[in-house]
Design a protein around this motif. Structure first.
Motif, PDB file in Angstrom:
ATOM      1  N   HIS A  53      25.550 -37.093 -43.781  1.00 22.27           N
ATOM      2  CA  HIS A  53      24.598 -37.098 -42.667  1.00 22.27           C
ATOM      3  C   HIS A  53      23.166 -36.990 -43.181  1.00 22.27           C
ATOM      4  N   SER A  54      22.922 -36.060 -44.088  1.00 23.45           N
ATOM      5  CA  SER A  54      21.565 -35.855 -44.626  1.00 23.45           C
ATOM      6  C   SER A  54      21.070 -37.074 -45.393  1.00 23.45           C
ATOM      7  N   LEU A  55      21.953 -37.644 -46.214  1.00 22.95           N
ATOM      8  CA  LEU A  55      21.551 -38.805 -47.000  1.00 22.95           C
ATOM      9  C   LEU A  55      21.333 -40.031 -46.115  1.00 22.95           C
ATOM     10  N   MET A  56      22.122 -40.181 -45.062  1.00 29.87           N
ATOM     11  CA  MET A  56      21.910 -41.287 -44.130  1.00 29.87           C
ATOM     12  C   MET A  56      20.533 -41.206 -43.495  1.00 29.87           C
ATOM     13  N   LYS A  57      20.094 -40.003 -43.146  1.00 26.54           N
ATOM     14  CA  LYS A  57      18.758 -39.839 -42.568  1.00 26.54           C
ATOM     15  C   LYS A  57      17.680 -40.257 -43.568  1.00 26.54           C
TER      16      LYS A  57
ATOM     17  N   LYS B 155      28.624 -39.941 -39.829  1.00 24.40           N
ATOM     18  CA  LYS B 155      28.050 -41.077 -39.106  1.00 24.40           C
ATOM     19  C   LYS B 155      27.710 -40.693 -37.668  1.00 24.40           C
ATOM     20  N   ARG B 156      28.619 -39.963 -37.010  1.00 22.11           N
ATOM     21  CA  ARG B 156      28.372 -39.558 -35.625  1.00 22.11           C
ATOM     22  C   ARG B 156      27.165 -38.629 -35.537  1.00 22.11           C
ATOM     23  N   MET B 157      27.064 -37.672 -36.465  1.00 22.34           N
ATOM     24  CA  MET B 157      25.916 -36.760 -36.452  1.00 22.34           C
ATOM     25  C   MET B 157      24.610 -37.525 -36.637  1.00 22.34           C
TER      26      MET B 157
ATOM     27  N   MET C 147      28.097 -29.390 -37.334  1.00 24.40           N
ATOM     28  CA  MET C 147      28.713 -29.757 -36.062  1.00 24.40           C
ATOM     29  C   MET C 147      30.066 -29.106 -35.879  1.00 24.40           C
ATOM     30  N   SER C 148      30.551 -28.403 -36.867  1.00 33.25           N
ATOM     31  CA  SER C 148      31.837 -27.729 -36.715  1.00 33.25           C
ATOM     32  C   SER C 148      31.598 -26.280 -36.403  1.00 33.25           C
ATOM     33  N   GLY C 149      32.687 -25.577 -36.029  1.00 29.71           N
ATOM     34  CA  GLY C 149      32.574 -24.169 -35.718  1.00 29.71           C
ATOM     35  C   GLY C 149      32.001 -23.958 -34.332  1.00 29.71           C
ATOM     36  N   GLU C 150      31.536 -22.726 -34.053  1.00 29.29           N
ATOM     37  CA  GLU C 150      31.038 -22.383 -32.731  1.00 29.29           C
ATOM     38  C   GLU C 150      29.667 -22.990 -32.492  1.00 29.29           C
TER      39      GLU C 150
END
Length: 375
Positions: A365-369, A317-319, A1-4
């Motif tokens: 994020h990956s582990l939350m999924k 969390k947001r992702m 989610m960071s960068g361009e």
């Protein structure tokens, strides 16, 4: 989610100087400048009570501004409002005088900060005059000079969107929510208190029960944007006990509608008169090439609403929430979300003690999924 981001929208160019305004305006789905609205973020965040029809007239006028030093008297043909809005033309003609009478009395309440850092509350009249003459079929109006900082002198923190998207929306609340979310499109989320949300939309005395406001305003806007706009949203309500205190919007690109809009823009350009002189074509190509080279040389810029020159902070969390459907978000309690996030975050930090914050966020994020799917 960071960068361009993987897609380029006007939101990622909003803080550049007005020297490139014409080129920036064309970047909104490739539309010509008179089909793109440019408004200062302070104006988008402002409170107003304009009706759906009044907002349409205002936005059509904004799109036609040429960024001159003075506001001109503008003419908006009645049939354009009727045609693009898919409204019976006879109804628009009958309402034209009422629209004029109301527009000159309409105000916007802008909240900002003074140079000393104090909160400042200012009320502006939008128009200095508005006229409808029977038989002419046009509304003639002129913006108040006090609107200059919000519509002409746009050097940074402004938002662009396609006027045809705006005119597709039926509910005044859908229109206002669309503008607020478009302003934050590059950041993919917007969070505000329920109190602030009510203030911005003028809902202090309406739908006193949150469930009513959710059904009549938020859910209606969600459905309408999903059907008609280039972005849509899911959301999460943050509660204290049983009371709704904040709302978190997650902003998504609406790929199906975006394809439709691009086809409309392409058809519009193909239907226009192409008898431009060769010298004019060469000059235009040279200007566009220069602008393209300039964009290529410049680093990516923060999106609208960002106060830092760096990209948005990565939040696992947001992702995770952005990946969920509205039904999944609604079924997820705040305590369950916190439990999944805490468990994932602790595990990731334990396994990766030397990792930088962005890496930790992505792994969280990956582990939350995984935890969500295994629950």
């Amino acid at each position: 989610m960071s960068g361009e981001p993987s897609y380029l929208t006007s939101a990622h160019l909003s803080n550049r100087s007005t020297d490139a305004m014409g080129h920036q305006k064309r970047l909104e789905l490739g539309a010509p400048s008179d089909k793109v609205v440019a408004k200062a973020n302070d104006l988008i965040r402002a409170r107003h009570s304009l009706s759906t029809m009044e907002q349409r007239v205002l936005v059509m006028m904004v799109a036609k501004l040429s960024r001159e030093s003075e506001f001109p008297v503008q003419e908006i043909p009645i049939h354009e409002i009727a045609d693009i809005s898919d409204i019976d033309g006879s109804n628009v003609y009958r309402a034209a005088q009422d629209i004029c009478d109301s527009l000159v009395d309409q105000t916007v309440d802008v909240h900002d900060q003074s140079e000393e850092g104090n909160r400042r509350y200012t009320t502006y009249n939008c128009f200095s005059m508005c006229q409808y003459e029977e038989g002419k079929g046009v509304i003639r109006a002129k913006f108040n000079e006090d609107m200059r900082p919000f519509l002409l002198e746009l050097k940074r923190r402004f938002t662009l969107y396609l006027v045809t998207v705006f005119l597709r929306l039926r509910s005044k609340y859908s229109i206002q929510i669309y503008e607020l979310l478009k302003m934050r499109q590059g950041l993919s989320n917007l969070r505000m208190s329920i109190e602030e949300f009510r203030w911005k939309l003028g809902l202090e005395d309406k739908y006193q029960e949150f469930a009513q406001m959710k059904r009549r305003v938020i859910e209606q806007a969600r459905g309408e944007l999903k059907k008609r706009a280039d972005i849509y949203f899911t959301y999460r309500v943050i509660r204290e006990g049983r009371s709704a205190k904040e709302i978190q919007f997650y902003i998504h690109e609406n790929e199906e509608v975006t394809r439709e809009l691009k086809e409309e823009v392409s058809a519009l350009e193909n239907s226009q008169d192409t008898t431009v002189s060769r010298s004019d074509k060469s000059a235009q190509q040279e200007r566009e090439a220069t602008a393209s080279e300039s964009r290529d040389r410049k680093p990516s810029t923060p999106v609208l609403g960002a106060t830092s020159t760096e990209g948005p902070q990565v939040d696992g969390k947001r992702m995770f929430l952005e990946d969920l459907s509205q039904e999944e978000i609604s079924s997820l309690s705040g305590s369950e979300l916190d439990e999944i996030h805490t468990k994932a975050r602790n595990q990731v930090e334990e396994d990766n003690p030397d990792a930088v914050s962005s890496v930790l966020a992505y792994k969280t994020h990956s582990l939350m999924k995984e935890l969500w799917e295994d629950r």
